[in-house]
Design a protein around this motif. Sequence first.
Motif, PDB file in Angstrom:
ATOM      1  N   VAL A   9      23.381   6.880 -28.583  1.00  0.00           N
ATOM      2  CA  VAL A   9      24.785   7.580 -28.886  1.00  0.00           C
ATOM      3  C   VAL A   9      24.697   9.194 -28.315  1.00  0.00           C
ATOM      4  CG1 VAL A   9      25.858   8.458 -30.965  1.00  0.00           C
ATOM      5  CG2 VAL A   9      24.887   6.150 -31.063  1.00  0.00           C
ATOM      6  N   ALA A  12      25.493   8.812 -24.586  1.00  0.00           N
ATOM      7  CA  ALA A  12      26.853   8.369 -24.449  1.00  0.00           C
ATOM      8  C   ALA A  12      27.885   9.678 -24.632  1.00  0.00           C
ATOM      9  CB  ALA A  12      27.297   7.170 -25.302  1.00  0.00           C
ATOM     10  N   SER A  15      27.556  11.973 -21.603  1.00  0.00           N
ATOM     11  CA  SER A  15      28.378  11.640 -20.458  1.00  0.00           C
ATOM     12  C   SER A  15      29.753  12.080 -20.513  1.00  0.00           C
ATOM     13  CB  SER A  15      28.070  10.239 -19.939  1.00  0.00           C
ATOM     14  OG  SER A  15      28.339   9.358 -20.752  1.00  0.00           O
ATOM     15  N   THR A  16      30.266  11.683 -21.766  1.00  0.00           N
ATOM     16  CA  THR A  16      31.574  11.749 -22.052  1.00  0.00           C
ATOM     17  C   THR A  16      31.969  13.345 -22.156  1.00  0.00           C
ATOM     18  OG1 THR A  16      31.615   9.917 -23.636  1.00  0.00           O
ATOM     19  CG2 THR A  16      33.561  11.609 -23.712  1.00  0.00           C
ATOM     20  N   ASN A 144      26.100   7.116 -15.137  1.00  0.00           N
ATOM     21  CA  ASN A 144      26.411   8.215 -16.156  1.00  0.00           C
ATOM     22  C   ASN A 144      25.264   9.232 -16.482  1.00  0.00           C
ATOM     23  OD1 ASN A 144      28.455   6.035 -16.799  1.00  0.00           O
ATOM     24  ND2 ASN A 144      28.305   6.573 -18.872  1.00  0.00           N
ATOM     25  N   TYR A 213      33.252   5.454 -13.018  1.00  0.00           N
ATOM     26  CA  TYR A 213      32.917   5.378 -14.253  1.00  0.00           C
ATOM     27  C   TYR A 213      34.104   4.737 -15.209  1.00  0.00           C
ATOM     28  CZ  TYR A 213      32.428   7.821 -18.631  1.00  0.00           C
ATOM     29  OH  TYR A 213      32.120   8.233 -19.964  1.00  0.00           O
ATOM     30  N   SER A 256      31.337  10.561 -29.779  1.00  0.00           N
ATOM     31  CA  SER A 256      30.265   9.267 -29.472  1.00  0.00           C
ATOM     32  C   SER A 256      29.844   9.238 -31.045  1.00  0.00           C
ATOM     33  CB  SER A 256      29.190   9.728 -28.713  1.00  0.00           C
ATOM     34  OG  SER A 256      28.264   8.809 -28.635  1.00  0.00           O
TER      35      SER A 256
END
Lengths: 290, 426
Positions: A9, A12, A15-16, A144, A213, A256
């Motif tokens: 989590v 993620a 990378s976001t 990522n 991506y 996330s």
Amino acid sequence: MTLESIVHVCLAGLSTGMFIWLVASGLTLIFGVLGVLNFAHGSFYMLGAYCCFTALSALGGNFWVGLLIGPILVCAAGFIIERFFLRYVYHLALPYQLLLTFAFVLLFDDLVKIIWGGGSLGSPSVPGLSGSVDILGRYFPTYNLFIIIVGPLVALGLWALIERTWYGRIIRAASSEREMAAAIGVPVPALFTSVFVFGTWLGAMGGALAVPYVGLLTPGMGESIIINAFVVAVIGGLGSLKGAFLGALIIGLLSSFGTRFLPAFDMFLTFILMAAVLLLRPQGFFGKAT
Amino acid sequence: MAKKGWTRRRFIQAGLLTTGAAALGGFAKPTGLWAATPKIKGPIKVGYQAVMSGTLAGYGDFHKMGATLGMEEINAAGGIAGNKLEIEFRDSTLKTPEAIQNARYFVDSWGADFLAGVDSSGQALALAPVMAELDKVLMVTHAATEKLTEEQVFKNGVRQIFRICNATYQDGNAAAFVAKDLPAKTWATVSPKYEYGYTCWEMFKNTLGKLKKDVSFTAESWAPFGTTDFRPHINTIMDAKPDGLYSTEWAGELITFVKQANQAGLFEKIKHVMFPVGAAMDVLEGLGAEMPDNIWISGRYFFLYPNNSRNNEWVQRFRKRWDHFPAYVSETGYSTMFAFKKAVEASGSKETKAVIQALEGMQMDSPAGPRVFRKEDHQAMYDVPWGLTVADAKYPFKIMGKQVMVPAKECFNRPPFEGDASKPPF
């Protein structure tokens, strides 16, 4: 709740967040120096993605070549907007700048539909970065991870450019004392054009990096990211690159963790955070109180 | 609201017509056989709206190909009761106000006799009262919400709405019929965060829960429209470790989801995966070899079913005309034109009331096989298979192998209708 889950989590979210940062950096830079809230920044992101896609298809499918050439093509659009349009509204009230840049959003959306069609384009994977790595028993895409590394590098590069170079010094001078800088011989209009084009390049770069991506290019793809980028720029303190970086990290992790643990509110968390920041610290994390 | 449809144009038209009729009435009164013969004045005009911009614009193109081919074939064979068929296409943009504006334009300004199309369930529901007011038949070719037929047509009596494509029954109920024979005991979902996603998952849970006592539903993650990063959603599912995954993501978002799920190794961990709208051509073509094998997919129609000459020849004609395999909305768009043709010719009129009467209970042959428009709720009943994805050297994309058929009359019988189709099996 396992360690595996928490780590993934977090990854993620990182990378976001770094994706939002890559787009928000150009937006923040342009606001910090020129004082323009550029709505068309999302269009630069979209154009960056499309131009990268076209460059890489035209040149034999090498993503890195597309990444190099695509954003440079978009810089031409940034140059035209600043040199022939924005320059004439700097002295007008903010709504005029917003209307002008919003007009460009509509123009670019239609332009993309005319050139690339209204449908979506599937994007290629990147050789060497297309696989996944096993982290605690669950796969995470190599690409990522690459973005998670690129984000801080861009931040570091920007910091060095602005704090440690001659170019950065005159940018800082011109943004805080425009008239004085002009009086001592700094070519302010040309400098502003160069900063706007550089900001354009950053946005387009974010779009080009997004090609592998998101996996799909669509007209209007800039809209969802530009909202996040604006939120990040606002809560970080308008014009503060440091604030934008921190804001992007927080928004990325928040979305996330929100999707994972508070799914009913995941769409609002970002805005709840923004509301809280604006209430408690209206100038944002690193903004100057006015 | 009824007053609003009475625009100035219509007022003047009506005025002129009454005056004209009164003036002519004295010496041109139709008598005898001539008066009794129904007369259809052409051309027959169909206003068709579909999404032609944005992430889902590929759907609009496929609608257009199907409907246009239908029109060309009908006109080449002499039209509808001797009248030329004309279609005008407009972009629905997936936004509700646009859908209503299009419908009003078609009827009030362009003079449409029939309307067709509509991709989103929200748009279709908003159009229902407008169609009652405009009093023209709308044939829905894609939007799947069962509320359109159960509530708007059956309960509220909006008789102007028909649906030629199958409804959420296929995506929820039929999926549950397939899932009951799988060894999976725990199920989770990643689905779109709106009406369609919620309804399908509810229906799937209810039906599967009744068919099989020992299943449980362990996780759900809802992705808002426009999601490009499914990783947080994938994490939710991976944490829940279900045996089965059910997802009504569709079009571009399903493509993105599958790509990112591949990277996360999701399909290696979860063996039973169902995509109710995975058999759409844009998804299969868009993913190509990246679509994993052994995924359960379905749709509103798949070009390899039924395997008979009627369908196979149609697919050939479609490919020759457009250089594409027909997507499910191509088939529904195409068959809509033939449904209108049959209804107009059977009733001898293109007047709404007569056409509705002809369409109710009407049977027709189509590339998707025989269809019947259920009288109670105007929902077309026809069979569509579920199947497992498999590579085939003949196609550059994965196709639906090992087809399983859940007959429409078994999974379409949820609503409280009278008649044979209404008896619940559970």
